[in-house]
Design an enzyme around this catalytic site. Sequence first.
Site, short mmCIF file in Angstrom:
data_model
loop_
_atom_site.label_atom_id
_atom_site.label_comp_id
_atom_site.label_asym_id
_atom_site.label_seq_id
_atom_site.Cartn_x
_atom_site.Cartn_y
_atom_site.Cartn_z
N ASP A 1 0.70 -1.17 -0.05
CA ASP A 1 0.11 0.00 -0.17
C ASP A 1 0.79 1.19 -0.05
OD1 ASP A 1 -2.96 1.28 0.85
OD2 ASP A 1 -1.37 2.25 1.91
N TYR B 1 2.88 9.74 0.07
CA TYR B 1 3.88 9.22 1.09
C TYR B 1 5.40 9.14 0.66
CZ TYR B 1 -0.42 6.32 2.67
OH TYR B 1 -1.49 5.93 3.08
N LYS C 1 -2.73 5.72 -4.38
CA LYS C 1 -3.83 6.94 -3.77
C LYS C 1 -3.65 7.99 -4.59
CE LYS C 1 -3.87 4.66 0.73
NZ LYS C 1 -2.51 4.27 0.65
N HIS D 1 -7.60 9.62 -1.87
CA HIS D 1 -6.94 9.79 -0.65
C HIS D 1 -7.92 10.06 0.86
CE1 HIS D 1 -2.79 9.39 1.13
NE2 HIS D 1 -3.58 9.18 2.13
#
Length: 316
Positions: free
Chosen positions: A50, A55, A85, A118
């Site tokens: 994921d 990130y 996302k 997200h």
Amino acid sequence: MAAIPQVSLISCEKPMPVIGMGTSSYPPADFETAKTAILEAIKAGYRHFDTAFAYGSEKPLGEAIAEALRLGLIQSRDELFITTKLWCSFAQRDQIVPTCKMSLQNLKLDYVDLYLIHMPLRLSQMIQKTPVDEEIIHPLDVKGVWEGMEECQKLGLTKAIGVSNFSRQKLEEVLSIAKIPPAVNQVELNPVWQQKQLREFCKAKGIHITAYSPLGANNTKWGDNRIIESDVLADIAKARGKTTAQVALRWVYEQEVSLVTKSFNKERMKENLQIFDWSLSEEELDKISKLPQRKGVTLASILGPHDFVLQLDAEL
């Protein structure tokens, strides 16, 4: 190690492993640290990863996948299930397909298995840090954004589409206009934030829930130690010869949801997979059901306590 079970998703031909490795770290890990940890996770047996544009881990994940193929740790990219996302700064109809392609470029992949919105809001500029100024936060154009997500699936850029951090109210908005319903809602879910109403709603609508922060996101600026230091969970763990984390993860799995757990520690990665060959008793489940409940991860804790953000946090 017991085999990792898989779950079928609506509108997706490929099943998803019920436990995945999260790649969000706080503070963000450097490229090599993240890549090495992902390779260790593949060696340990993880097949679901994921990530997200926000990130900063798409590129190290892409490199780790390429390296795993070179080393023969996996025979084909198809053995992996990759989730990424759409970040809030790109949450506009005309930006979604190009943004998905940008993530694919970062990952060096032709497709992802799951593409999620997200957060249920839009930011009108790129951000380097949080919290953010109130004037850049806007409501999400649900219809336009979901059409863009559906286009990503129709173009084969992703096998399935879904959402993250969506309340029942926000899911109703998506379902009212969707031609392809969301396959997944990824939300905070753990023994101290059990999300019973949302679970029941999603089950009735055929939307699968994936739990993030299943251990409470300890050691982050938004998480805490309520799970890791829970006496109730510790007592069950001691009686079972398990770790407190394993008891918490097993509880999440027994709620018929999947989970994303993040550890860059090799031993803990292995421990987190050792939850499938035993189960909790009715008495243990009853004790866990009585734990005090409080949401740990709020949008306000990330973006700032602005009126619209607090309103989103108040929705269940």
